[in-house]
Design a protein around this motif. Sequence first.
Motif, PDB file in Angstrom:
ATOM      1  N   SER A  47       0.829  -1.209   0.000  1.00  0.00           N
ATOM      2  CA  SER A  47       0.000   0.000   0.000  1.00  0.00           C
ATOM      3  C   SER A  47       0.860   1.254   0.000  1.00  0.00           C
ATOM      4  CB  SER A  47      -0.936  -0.009   1.211  1.00  0.00           C
ATOM      5  OG  SER A  47      -1.825  -1.092   1.141  1.00  0.00           O
ATOM      6  N   ASP A  48       1.953   1.239   0.774  1.00  0.00           N
ATOM      7  CA  ASP A  48       2.871   2.381   0.781  1.00  0.00           C
ATOM      8  C   ASP A  48       3.467   2.613  -0.606  1.00  0.00           C
ATOM      9  OD1 ASP A  48       2.430   2.778   3.445  1.00  0.00           O
ATOM     10  OD2 ASP A  48       4.279   1.818   4.120  1.00  0.00           O
ATOM     11  N   LEU A  49       3.844   1.533  -1.270  1.00  0.00           N
ATOM     12  CA  LEU A  49       4.431   1.642  -2.602  1.00  0.00           C
ATOM     13  C   LEU A  49       3.416   2.186  -3.606  1.00  0.00           C
ATOM     14  CD1 LEU A  49       6.741   1.153  -4.595  1.00  0.00           C
ATOM     15  CD2 LEU A  49       5.982  -1.234  -4.763  1.00  0.00           C
ATOM     16  N   VAL A  50       2.186   1.708  -3.547  1.00  0.00           N
ATOM     17  CA  VAL A  50       1.142   2.209  -4.437  1.00  0.00           C
ATOM     18  C   VAL A  50       0.902   3.695  -4.193  1.00  0.00           C
ATOM     19  CG1 VAL A  50      -1.316   2.056  -5.001  1.00  0.00           C
ATOM     20  CG2 VAL A  50       0.038  -0.025  -4.759  1.00  0.00           C
ATOM     21  N   ALA A  51       0.878   4.104  -2.910  1.00  0.00           N
ATOM     22  CA  ALA A  51       0.682   5.520  -2.600  1.00  0.00           C
ATOM     23  C   ALA A  51       1.787   6.372  -3.199  1.00  0.00           C
ATOM     24  CB  ALA A  51       0.623   5.713  -1.083  1.00  0.00           C
ATOM     25  N   LEU A  52       3.037   5.906  -3.107  1.00  0.00           N
ATOM     26  CA  LEU A  52       4.150   6.647  -3.693  1.00  0.00           C
ATOM     27  C   LEU A  52       3.978   6.797  -5.201  1.00  0.00           C
ATOM     28  CD1 LEU A  52       6.995   7.849  -3.939  1.00  0.00           C
ATOM     29  CD2 LEU A  52       7.892   5.506  -3.887  1.00  0.00           C
ATOM     30  N   TRP A 317      10.682   9.251   0.203  1.00  0.00           N
ATOM     31  CA  TRP A 317       9.224   9.206   0.232  1.00  0.00           C
ATOM     32  C   TRP A 317       8.652   9.439   1.619  1.00  0.00           C
ATOM     33  CZ3 TRP A 317       4.838  10.185  -1.468  1.00  0.00           C
ATOM     34  CH2 TRP A 317       3.682   9.517  -1.096  1.00  0.00           C
ATOM     35  N   GLU A 318       9.246   8.837   2.637  1.00  0.00           N
ATOM     36  CA  GLU A 318       8.681   8.957   3.986  1.00  0.00           C
ATOM     37  C   GLU A 318       8.593  10.413   4.429  1.00  0.00           C
ATOM     38  OE1 GLU A 318       7.490   6.636   6.712  1.00  0.00           O
ATOM     39  OE2 GLU A 318       6.912   6.093   4.689  1.00  0.00           O
TER      40      GLU A 318
END
Length: 393
Positions: A47-52, A317-318
Amino acid sequence: MRDNAWRVFLVFLRLGFTSFGGPIAHLAYFRSEFVERRRWLDDRSYSDLVALCQFLPGPASSQVGMALGLGRAGWPGLLAAWAGFTLPSAIALILFAFGIAQYRGLAESGWVHGLKVVAVAVVAQAVWGMAASLCTDRPRVALAILAALLTLLLPAATGQVAAIVVTGLLGHLGLKVAQPAGGRAHAYPVSRKLGALALVLFALPLAGLPLWAAASGSSTVALLEGVYRSGALVFGGGHVVLPLLQAAVVPSGAVSNADFLAGYGAAQAVPGPLFTFAAYLGAVGSGPLHGGFGGLALLGVIFLPAGLVLIGALPFWEALSHRPGIQATMAGINAGVVGILLSALYDPVWTSAIHSRMDFALALVAFALLVFGRAPPALVVMAAALAGWAMAL
């Protein structure tokens, strides 16, 4: 656990042959394959990767695939994932371009006209879906309308860039966006130093290619600049690449508008990312870049900025994802791309395809099947091509 690049390529090659339905469907296929079945990463990391990748310019599903390959098999894995997912549709569209180029009357045939008409329905579906998710309040609707007006009133490339800049600035100044919850990012083998270098390499062609094209007067450099810019400025979904590429290849005469829309219709019938449409344009175009070599060249050019900006963003990204100004700017740009796509729905898509009541009826039926009937896009495209052929008899 690590894999070799060949295994990564084979996994993504199967997905490249079977992933119909557009970027949202691609992301669902990826989750099923890599989170549930192969357990390359957990749901939170995915999910984090998709958001990025949805935050970045470029084709989100392809960027997710590149990052998955990078995390699994290093830099060869990134290239293997991109090639496996991209080549099936790119090769299919290059072959279609050979047919159009070999038989010039094919571009004006009934079934190809059906492809142009179904492009109206596909772009209208994209506007419909993106407006529902990206224009959720009056300020964002206003930004979308402003972007549509700018792209209609200003010359194509100028209007599109102006729309992105203006809506991003107004979004930064005026939109309020809920901030995402914190979380630990999945690790990727990219240092901050390498990420910064990738961002510089991403920006250099945006500044340098227009200057080179203006100084040299070369139509080839101008084509490369337009395609690179198209890949670098796409926010909000692959369909937004349509007006950017149209501005890059049609006014210069590299590709006729009839061939452009025929290829766009055909691109809906193949699996994989919509950015592979650039391979068709390179193959069907005139000038030094044409045929198979031209198709592969433009395919690489349009995906290059997506890869560079992904590599550049991964180590930062973070920190970026929690900045309110960044989120508000992106919300404004996302609303703006709805307007850009809305103006493209009128010109060139509608004006070049809808010439009669029967054309409008076919586009309306195709739109209803896509939006309300949830019909597979490939089947709708094939049905529209058959209907166009039947109407021409």
